[in-house]
Design a protein around this motif. Sequence first.
Motif, PDB file in Angstrom:
ATOM      1  N   ALA A   1       0.839  -1.199   0.000  1.00  0.00           N
ATOM      2  CA  ALA A   1       0.000   0.000   0.000  1.00  0.00           C
ATOM      3  C   ALA A   1       0.871   1.245   0.000  1.00  0.00           C
ATOM      4  O   ALA A   1       1.913   1.284   0.631  1.00  0.00           O
ATOM      5  N   HIS A   2       0.428   2.253  -0.733  1.00  0.00           N
ATOM      6  CA  HIS A   2       1.184   3.508  -0.777  1.00  0.00           C
ATOM      7  C   HIS A   2       1.143   4.186   0.581  1.00  0.00           C
ATOM      8  O   HIS A   2       0.192   4.046   1.343  1.00  0.00           O
ATOM      9  N   SER A   3       2.177   4.962   0.853  1.00  0.00           N
ATOM     10  CA  SER A   3       2.258   5.681   2.115  1.00  0.00           C
ATOM     11  C   SER A   3       1.305   6.865   2.099  1.00  0.00           C
ATOM     12  O   SER A   3       1.200   7.574   1.102  1.00  0.00           O
ATOM     13  N   SER A   4       0.640   7.086   3.220  1.00  0.00           N
ATOM     14  CA  SER A   4      -0.222   8.262   3.338  1.00  0.00           C
ATOM     15  C   SER A   4       0.646   9.469   3.704  1.00  0.00           C
ATOM     16  O   SER A   4       1.805   9.325   4.110  1.00  0.00           O
ATOM     17  N   SER A   5       0.083  10.656   3.571  1.00  0.00           N
ATOM     18  CA  SER A   5       0.848  11.862   3.911  1.00  0.00           C
ATOM     19  C   SER A   5       1.214  11.864   5.393  1.00  0.00           C
ATOM     20  O   SER A   5       2.294  12.332   5.773  1.00  0.00           O
ATOM     21  N   GLU A   6       0.350  11.310   6.246  1.00  0.00           N
ATOM     22  CA  GLU A   6       0.653  11.231   7.674  1.00  0.00           C
ATOM     23  C   GLU A   6       1.815  10.272   7.929  1.00  0.00           C
ATOM     24  O   GLU A   6       2.683  10.543   8.761  1.00  0.00           O
ATOM     25  N   GLN A   7       1.821   9.152   7.208  1.00  0.00           N
ATOM     26  CA  GLN A   7       2.921   8.196   7.371  1.00  0.00           C
ATOM     27  C   GLN A   7       4.246   8.806   6.930  1.00  0.00           C
ATOM     28  O   GLN A   7       5.280   8.611   7.577  1.00  0.00           O
ATOM     29  N   VAL A   8       4.231   9.549   5.827  1.00  0.00           N
ATOM     30  CA  VAL A   8       5.455  10.179   5.339  1.00  0.00           C
ATOM     31  C   VAL A   8       5.944  11.216   6.342  1.00  0.00           C
ATOM     32  O   VAL A   8       7.148  11.298   6.644  1.00  0.00           O
ATOM     33  N   ALA A   9       5.027  12.013   6.885  1.00  0.00           N
ATOM     34  CA  ALA A   9       5.404  13.017   7.875  1.00  0.00           C
ATOM     35  C   ALA A   9       5.979  12.356   9.134  1.00  0.00           C
ATOM     36  O   ALA A   9       6.996  12.813   9.669  1.00  0.00           O
TER      37      ALA A   9
END
Length: 200
Positions: free
Chosen positions: A24-32
């Motif tokens: 699954a692609h990373s969400s913006s929260e996961q990247v942050a």
Amino acid sequence: MLGTVIALFGVLSAWAWRAGRGRAHSSSEQVADAAEVLARTVRRQWEEEAVLRQLYDPAPLPLVWSDCSHPGVSDHRQLVGTAVVCRAGDPRELAAAFGSLARRRLVVLGPGGSGKTTFAVLLMLALLRTRTTGDPVPVLCSLSSFDPARESAGNWLRRRIAADYPAMADAENYGASVIEDLFTEHRLIPVLDGLDELPE
């Protein structure tokens, strides 16, 4: 036999489900979140290294950074920005000087043993010490493992981040595309050491 097949099917289904979640692609929260964890990890790593190298003992190295406007060495002044001179031992001064560069890119020149690696460490620590949430994370990578005949600089950097900071490969917490996302969202500042050690 039927029971074995059913059990095997259950195991394979669970494995496929977990593998699918990992892709699954990373969400913006996961990247942050990953960027903040990476910043803490890198800072801890290089603070310890600075102590071992005695960079701040008994006082910061009295190193002065000034840019070079010599033709053939520096980029055009309109691309570089105004002239910069600062004390490299002062984290706020050094981070501000780097931040004032028009393109925020820099090549440190000097003969072997002149302090290029030390400067890279001081710059990285200065950027980490003055960093606020959301700022890009400086990451130091040695170019000794880079072979431009085998891979692009981007692929090499992604591979180095994954190898040097294995927590970034935690797809459960950060998604499978977090390293790629850190690059494409400009959340990293690559600090590359050892350019002069590469073949021409």
